[in-house]
Motif scaffolding. Structure first.
Motif: not given
Length: 236
Positions: A185-212
Motif C-alpha cells: 500500500l505505501p507504494a500504491y498509495n504514496g504514503d505510509d498510512s496503510w489506510e483503505l476505504p471500505v468499498p462503497g457505491t453511491f448514487l447522488i442526485d443533482q441536489a447532492r442528496t445520496v439516493r443509493l
C-alpha cells in the motif's frame, strides 16, 4: 470459507476466464472458488480473520447514508486534471464507486462490470466515477489496463473517503496480510498510512442528496450495476 489470491498476472488470468454476462456477485464468487486452489490454508484463515475483524469493528457503520448530503470534492483524475463533484452534477446524477486499488482482484471485477454497464448509465443521464487512494500513476494503470471509459480519481490520503465515512487504518495483522498478498500500500498509495476505504457505491442526485448507498466491510461483496440502473430509472 473466504479465500484470496495475490494480485497480478495470476489473478488476471483467473479473472479473464469469468464470463461478463453474469451478475457481478456471481463473478466474484466464481473468482473466489477458482482461486481457492492457489491459496495456502493458513493464508485463507488469515483472510477470514481479517474480514471478521472488519465486520466486528463496525467500520461500515460510519459511512454516508441514503438521504444525507454528499460532501463536495475536487480530486485529480489519472492525468492530473481536477474533477469536481458539484460540476459533474450540473450534467445529471453521479455514481461514485470507492474501490481499494488495482491490486484488488474484486475491485477489478467490479470496475469491469460497471464498464460494461456504462452505456446504460449514460443513457439515464448519469456520470460514473471511481475513486481509490492510489497515486494518479496507478489510477492511470488501472484505467488503461481495464480500458475504462469513465473517470478514475486519485484520493491521496483518503481525504474524500474519510468525508464519506469510509476510511480506516489496517491493524498490524492486516498490514502483514496485505503485504503477503502483494498489496504494498505505501507504494500504491504514496504514503505510509496503510489506510483503505471500505468499498462503497453511491448514487447522488443533482441536489447532492445520496439516493443509493451500498457499503460493506466484507470486500467480497459488491453492488451489482443493475441495482444502480434500477434506482436511476426510479429517479427519472
Amino acid at each position: 470459507m473466504a479465500t484470496d489470491i495475490p494480485s497480478g498476472s495470476l489473478a488476471s488470468i483467473v479473472a479473464s476466464t469469468i464470463p461478463t454476462d453474469i451478475p457481478l456477485q456471481e463473478q466474484i464468487d466464481t473468482f473466489v472458488a477458482r482461486g481457492a486452489k492457489y491459496v495456502p490454508e493458513e493464508m485463507a484463515r488469515q483472510v477470514d480473520s481479517h474480514i471478521e475483524h472488519l465486520a466486528a469493528s463496525g467500520v461500515a457503520e460510519f459511512a454516508l447514508k441514503e438521504d444525507e448530503q454528499a460532501p463536495d470534492f475536487t480530486l485529480p483524475d489519472a492525468l492530473g486534471q481536477a474533477v469536481t463533484l458539484s460540476q459533474l452534477l450540473t450534467q445529471g446524477p453521479v455514481v461514485i464507486i470507492f474501490y481499494r486499488g488495482e491490486w484488488c482482484p474484486y475491485c477489478n471485477l467490479e470496475l469491469r462490470a460497471y464498464q460494461k454497464a456504462l452505456p446504460q448509465l449514460q443513457e439515464l443521464g448519469a456520470t460514473l466515477v471511481a475513486i481509490s487512494p492510489q497515486t494518479p500513476d496507478h489510477s492511470l494503470s488501472t484505467q488503461e489496463k481495464h480500458e475504462l471509459g469513465f473517470v478514475v480519481l486519485s484520493d491521496r490520503g483518503n481525504r474524500v473517503a474519510r468525508a464519506y465515512g469510509l476510511a480506516f487504518e489496517l491493524d498490524e495483522a492486516g498490514k502483514a496480510l496485505h503485504a503477503q498478498l502483494g498489496a504494498d500500500l505505501p507504494a500504491y498509495n504514496g504514503d505510509d498510512s496503510w489506510e483503505l476505504p471500505v468499498p462503497g457505491t453511491f448514487l447522488i442526485d443533482q441536489a447532492r442528496t445520496v439516493r443509493l448507498a451500498s457499503v460493506d466491510s466484507n470486500f467480497f461483496h459488491r453492488l451489482d450495476p443493475s441495482v444502480v440502473i434500477a434506482r436511476l430509472k426510479e429517479l427519472k
